[in-house]
Design a protein around this motif. Structure first.
Motif, PDB file in Angstrom:
ATOM      1  N   LYS A  73       9.791 -17.117  -8.209  1.00 21.98           N
ATOM      2  CA  LYS A  73       8.634 -17.685  -8.896  1.00 21.98           C
ATOM      3  C   LYS A  73       7.374 -17.244  -8.166  1.00 21.98           C
ATOM      4  O   LYS A  73       7.386 -17.039  -6.957  1.00 21.98           O
ATOM      5  N   PRO A  74       6.266 -17.118  -8.896  1.00 28.54           N
ATOM      6  CA  PRO A  74       5.027 -16.725  -8.223  1.00 28.54           C
ATOM      7  C   PRO A  74       4.580 -17.810  -7.245  1.00 28.54           C
ATOM      8  O   PRO A  74       4.839 -18.989  -7.444  1.00 28.54           O
ATOM      9  N   LYS A  75       3.927 -17.377  -6.212  1.00 30.92           N
ATOM     10  CA  LYS A  75       3.439 -18.314  -5.196  1.00 30.92           C
ATOM     11  C   LYS A  75       2.404 -19.246  -5.818  1.00 30.92           C
ATOM     12  O   LYS A  75       1.680 -18.880  -6.731  1.00 30.92           O
ATOM     13  N   GLN A  77      -0.908 -21.102  -6.394  1.00 29.79           N
ATOM     14  CA  GLN A  77      -2.297 -20.692  -6.188  1.00 29.79           C
ATOM     15  C   GLN A  77      -3.099 -21.880  -5.672  1.00 29.79           C
ATOM     16  O   GLN A  77      -2.874 -23.011  -6.072  1.00 29.79           O
TER      17      GLN A  77
END
Length: 92
Positions: A73-75, A77
């Protein structure tokens, strides 16, 4: 699986049986994850897969030896939040 796997994907080794063609022991490690360098649309000699995966160990391996790992999964923000300060009250 060949259409789901592409260069740069992570796969996990689930089968360390001897090499299909030569019968030599496999240098792969069960449970180890590998990054796919290339997918070669070439039928494996065993007849169980339609592609060979190049994972940087020896030459190429039958895709039935691997399972695709989910993409990370994207980090998270960072975002700024407004903080409400308590209201100053005048003493009476």
């Amino acid at each position: 699986m060949s259409e789901a796997v592409g260069p740069g994907d992570l796969v996990i080794c689930v089968n360390v049986a001897p090499n299909h063609a030569t019968g030599r022991p496999t240098p792969l490690v069960a449970g180890e994850s590998y990054r796919v360098f290339a997918v070669m649309e070439f039928a494996c000699p065993c007849g169980r897969s339609d592609a060979l995966l190049d994972v940087g160990v020896d030459f190429a391996w039958c895709q039935t030896r691997f399972r695709l790992l989910p993409k990370p999964k994207p980090k998270a923000q960072t975002r700024t939040r407004r903080v409400t300060a308590p209201k100053e009250m005048e003493p009476v």
